[in-house]
Write a protein that holds these residues in place. Structure first.
Motif, mmCIF file in Angstrom:
data_model
loop_
_atom_site.group_PDB
_atom_site.id
_atom_site.type_symbol
_atom_site.label_atom_id
_atom_site.label_comp_id
_atom_site.label_asym_id
_atom_site.label_seq_id
_atom_site.Cartn_x
_atom_site.Cartn_y
_atom_site.Cartn_z
ATOM 1 N N VAL A 178 -1.657 5.540 -0.978
ATOM 2 C CA VAL A 178 -1.189 4.154 -0.950
ATOM 3 C C VAL A 178 -1.962 3.359 0.091
ATOM 4 C CG1 VAL A 178 0.815 2.662 -0.548
ATOM 5 C CG2 VAL A 178 1.104 4.842 -1.732
ATOM 6 N N VAL A 179 -2.258 3.995 1.236
ATOM 7 C CA VAL A 179 -3.027 3.323 2.280
ATOM 8 C C VAL A 179 -4.416 2.974 1.767
ATOM 9 C CG1 VAL A 179 -4.030 3.567 4.590
ATOM 10 C CG2 VAL A 179 -1.728 4.427 4.133
ATOM 11 N N HIS A 180 -5.062 3.903 1.062
ATOM 12 C CA HIS A 180 -6.392 3.635 0.515
ATOM 13 C C HIS A 180 -6.352 2.508 -0.518
ATOM 14 C CE1 HIS A 180 -8.118 6.904 2.679
ATOM 15 N NE2 HIS A 180 -7.430 7.832 2.041
ATOM 16 N N GLN A 181 -5.313 2.507 -1.354
ATOM 17 C CA GLN A 181 -5.191 1.458 -2.359
ATOM 18 C C GLN A 181 -4.979 0.101 -1.700
ATOM 19 O OE1 GLN A 181 -2.157 2.224 -5.271
ATOM 20 N NE2 GLN A 181 -2.495 0.314 -6.384
ATOM 21 N N THR A 183 -5.891 -0.773 1.292
ATOM 22 C CA THR A 183 -7.125 -1.171 1.962
ATOM 23 C C THR A 183 -8.074 -1.855 0.987
ATOM 24 O OG1 THR A 183 -6.919 0.670 3.528
ATOM 25 C CG2 THR A 183 -9.083 -0.339 3.314
ATOM 26 N N GLY A 184 -8.170 -1.318 -0.224
ATOM 27 C CA GLY A 184 -9.016 -1.939 -1.240
ATOM 28 C C GLY A 184 -8.534 -3.325 -1.619
ATOM 29 N N MET A 185 -7.211 -3.492 -1.715
ATOM 30 C CA MET A 185 -6.658 -4.805 -2.065
ATOM 31 C C MET A 185 -6.914 -5.822 -0.958
ATOM 32 S SD MET A 185 -3.065 -3.574 -3.836
ATOM 33 C CE MET A 185 -2.503 -5.262 -4.182
ATOM 34 N N ILE A 186 -6.805 -5.397 0.306
ATOM 35 C CA ILE A 186 -7.059 -6.300 1.429
ATOM 36 C C ILE A 186 -8.530 -6.695 1.463
ATOM 37 C CG2 ILE A 186 -7.020 -6.511 3.950
ATOM 38 C CD1 ILE A 186 -4.649 -4.533 3.907
ATOM 39 N N THR A 187 -9.417 -5.771 1.091
ATOM 40 C CA THR A 187 -10.848 -6.075 1.016
ATOM 41 C C THR A 187 -11.097 -7.233 0.059
ATOM 42 O OG1 THR A 187 -11.507 -3.810 1.548
ATOM 43 C CG2 THR A 187 -13.084 -5.145 0.340
ATOM 44 N N VAL A 188 -10.432 -7.211 -1.089
ATOM 45 C CA VAL A 188 -10.584 -8.274 -2.081
ATOM 46 C C VAL A 188 -9.948 -9.569 -1.576
ATOM 47 C CG1 VAL A 188 -9.997 -8.996 -4.421
ATOM 48 C CG2 VAL A 188 -10.693 -6.642 -3.988
ATOM 49 N N GLN A 189 -8.776 -9.465 -0.975
ATOM 50 C CA GLN A 189 -8.057 -10.652 -0.510
ATOM 51 C C GLN A 189 -8.820 -11.420 0.560
ATOM 52 O OE1 GLN A 189 -4.238 -9.142 0.718
ATOM 53 N NE2 GLN A 189 -3.656 -8.533 -1.366
ATOM 54 N N LEU A 190 -9.485 -10.700 1.467
ATOM 55 C CA LEU A 190 -10.142 -11.340 2.605
ATOM 56 C C LEU A 190 -11.659 -11.381 2.493
ATOM 57 C CD1 LEU A 190 -7.996 -9.828 5.519
ATOM 58 C CD2 LEU A 190 -7.737 -12.049 4.403
ATOM 59 N N GLY A 191 -12.213 -10.669 1.512
ATOM 60 C CA GLY A 191 -13.660 -10.634 1.368
ATOM 61 C C GLY A 191 -14.349 -9.941 2.517
ATOM 62 N N ILE A 192 -13.755 -8.832 2.989
ATOM 63 C CA ILE A 192 -14.304 -8.093 4.116
ATOM 64 C C ILE A 192 -14.560 -6.652 3.700
ATOM 65 C CG2 ILE A 192 -13.205 -9.550 5.856
ATOM 66 C CD1 ILE A 192 -10.977 -7.527 6.106
ATOM 67 N N ALA A 197 -10.955 -3.948 6.644
ATOM 68 C CA ALA A 197 -9.650 -4.076 5.993
ATOM 69 C C ALA A 197 -8.661 -3.070 6.561
ATOM 70 C CB ALA A 197 -9.796 -3.881 4.483
ATOM 71 N N LEU A 198 -9.135 -1.842 6.821
ATOM 72 C CA LEU A 198 -8.255 -0.834 7.409
ATOM 73 C C LEU A 198 -7.842 -1.244 8.817
ATOM 74 C CD1 LEU A 198 -6.821 1.861 7.247
ATOM 75 C CD2 LEU A 198 -8.940 2.992 7.917
ATOM 76 N N LEU A 199 -8.760 -1.852 9.567
ATOM 77 C CA LEU A 199 -8.417 -2.337 10.901
ATOM 78 C C LEU A 199 -7.350 -3.424 10.824
ATOM 79 C CD1 LEU A 199 -11.925 -2.539 12.646
ATOM 80 C CD2 LEU A 199 -10.087 -0.898 13.093
ATOM 81 N N ARG A 200 -7.461 -4.313 9.855
ATOM 82 C CA ARG A 200 -6.447 -5.369 9.692
ATOM 83 C C ARG A 200 -5.095 -4.769 9.332
ATOM 84 N NH1 ARG A 200 -8.297 -10.765 8.806
ATOM 85 N NH2 ARG A 200 -6.086 -11.237 8.471
ATOM 86 N N LEU A 201 -5.119 -3.768 8.467
ATOM 87 C CA LEU A 201 -3.880 -3.104 8.085
ATOM 88 C C LEU A 201 -3.231 -2.440 9.289
ATOM 89 C CD1 LEU A 201 -1.986 -2.204 5.747
ATOM 90 C CD2 LEU A 201 -3.447 -0.199 5.480
ATOM 91 N N THR A 211 5.164 1.441 10.374
ATOM 92 C CA THR A 211 4.134 2.429 10.102
ATOM 93 C C THR A 211 3.092 1.821 9.170
ATOM 94 O OG1 THR A 211 5.223 3.352 8.145
ATOM 95 C CG2 THR A 211 5.832 4.281 10.297
ATOM 96 N N VAL A 212 1.887 2.372 9.206
ATOM 97 C CA VAL A 212 0.820 1.901 8.335
ATOM 98 C C VAL A 212 1.198 2.124 6.872
ATOM 99 C CG1 VAL A 212 -1.598 2.250 7.676
ATOM 100 C CG2 VAL A 212 -0.952 2.263 10.078
ATOM 101 N N ALA A 213 1.825 3.269 6.582
ATOM 102 C CA ALA A 213 2.210 3.583 5.204
ATOM 103 C C ALA A 213 3.208 2.574 4.661
ATOM 104 C CB ALA A 213 2.793 4.986 5.134
ATOM 105 N N ALA A 214 4.158 2.123 5.496
ATOM 106 C CA ALA A 214 5.168 1.164 5.047
ATOM 107 C C ALA A 214 4.530 -0.185 4.728
ATOM 108 C CB ALA A 214 6.251 1.004 6.101
ATOM 109 N N VAL A 215 3.610 -0.621 5.582
ATOM 110 C CA VAL A 215 2.927 -1.890 5.330
ATOM 111 C C VAL A 215 2.059 -1.776 4.081
ATOM 112 C CG1 VAL A 215 1.248 -3.542 6.237
ATOM 113 C CG2 VAL A 215 2.971 -2.545 7.761
ATOM 114 N N ALA A 216 1.376 -0.644 3.924
ATOM 115 C CA ALA A 216 0.528 -0.442 2.751
ATOM 116 C C ALA A 216 1.348 -0.500 1.467
ATOM 117 C CB ALA A 216 -0.186 0.901 2.863
ATOM 118 N N ALA A 217 2.546 0.070 1.498
ATOM 119 C CA ALA A 217 3.407 0.038 0.311
ATOM 120 C C ALA A 217 3.754 -1.401 -0.062
ATOM 121 C CB ALA A 217 4.678 0.846 0.571
#
Length: 240
Positions: A178-181, A183-192, A197-201, A211-217
């Motif tokens: 879920v974290v990897h997924q 991260t990919g969505m944040i990459t698209v949202q912010l164009g980074i 994206a993982l740092l932003r997460l 937790t990172v997992a809760a935010v990723a969900a």
């Protein structure tokens, strides 16, 4: 190491192997807590295999969220990180983690990398409520526990005769997907990049106290979208 593995193998079969190893660490060494976390070439994977208590698990997860701490340093350097008094030498090395670890009542940390050659497997973290070094015999035992933990993790990665992977790894790794997924969505949202994206997460999880997992969900379910606002993300309530 062989004695430790034999002792763990004879333990309660209802308790997972990583939990048995952490319990034996707590029994054999002058520490207050222990945790085993998996690592990757890029740092913490977010998978905590075992922890002796909630505080130890929180500190393991916090190092993943912040991307700093003794486990990160031990894994990247390939050498144990021994900090017998965090009030003296912790603030400059890990400024964000330092505040949290002292607030949790931990005053000494000993982190041992779990590696096979150049391959980073994980880290064994030992915590103490009071400052103090590990004497030579205890340090030797801690290194043996780290070797045993490395063998244990590699064993857990083996599949059984039916091709199934041990649940101690598959369950947390499933959540890590879920974290990897996200991260990919944040990459698209912010164009980074994925790394940014993982740092932003991680940063959002830290500031939100989650937790990172809760935010990723929340990102994956589209309850949370990252943007360039002051808060860094927008919460949506029109989706379940």
């Amino acid at each position: 190491m062989a004695e430790i593995l034999a002792l763990i193998a004879r333990g309660d079969s209802r308790v997972a192997l990583p939990d048995r190893l952490c319990a034996e660490c707590l029994s054999a060494l002058p520490i207050s807590g222990a945790g085993v976390a998996l690592m990757t070439a890029d740092g913490p994977s977010g998978v905590v295999l075992a922890a002796t208590d909630g505080r130890a698990r929180h500190l393991e997860e916090l190092q993943f969220a912040l991307g700093e701490g003794p486990c990160v340093e031990a894994s990247s350097s390939g050498r144990p990180v021994l900090r017998p008094d965090l009030t003296v030498d912790g603030s400059a090395r890990w400024p964000r983690f330092w505040d949290a670890v002292l607030e949790a009542g931990v005053h000494a940390i000993f982190a041992f990398p779990l590696r096979v050659g150049a391959i980073r497997v994980g880290v064994l973290d030992l915590y103490r409520d009071t400052p103090g070094t590990l004497g030579a015999p205890d340090l030797a035992d801690a290194l043996a526990f780290a070797d045993a933990a490395t063998v244990m993790v590699l064993h857990l990665q083996d599949t059984d005769e039916d091709g199934r992977v041990d649940a101690a790894l598959t369950e947390p790794i499933d959540s890590q997907a879920v974290v990897h997924q996200a991260t990919g969505m944040i990459t698209v949202q912010l164009g980074i990049s994925l790394a940014d994206a993982l740092l932003r997460l991680r940063a959002h999880a830290y500031t939100a106290g989650r937790t990172v997992a809760a935010v990723a969900a929340d990102v994956v379910s589209r309850r949370l979208r990252f943007d360039d606002s002051e808060s860094g993300a927008t919460t949506r309530h029109d989706r379940p």
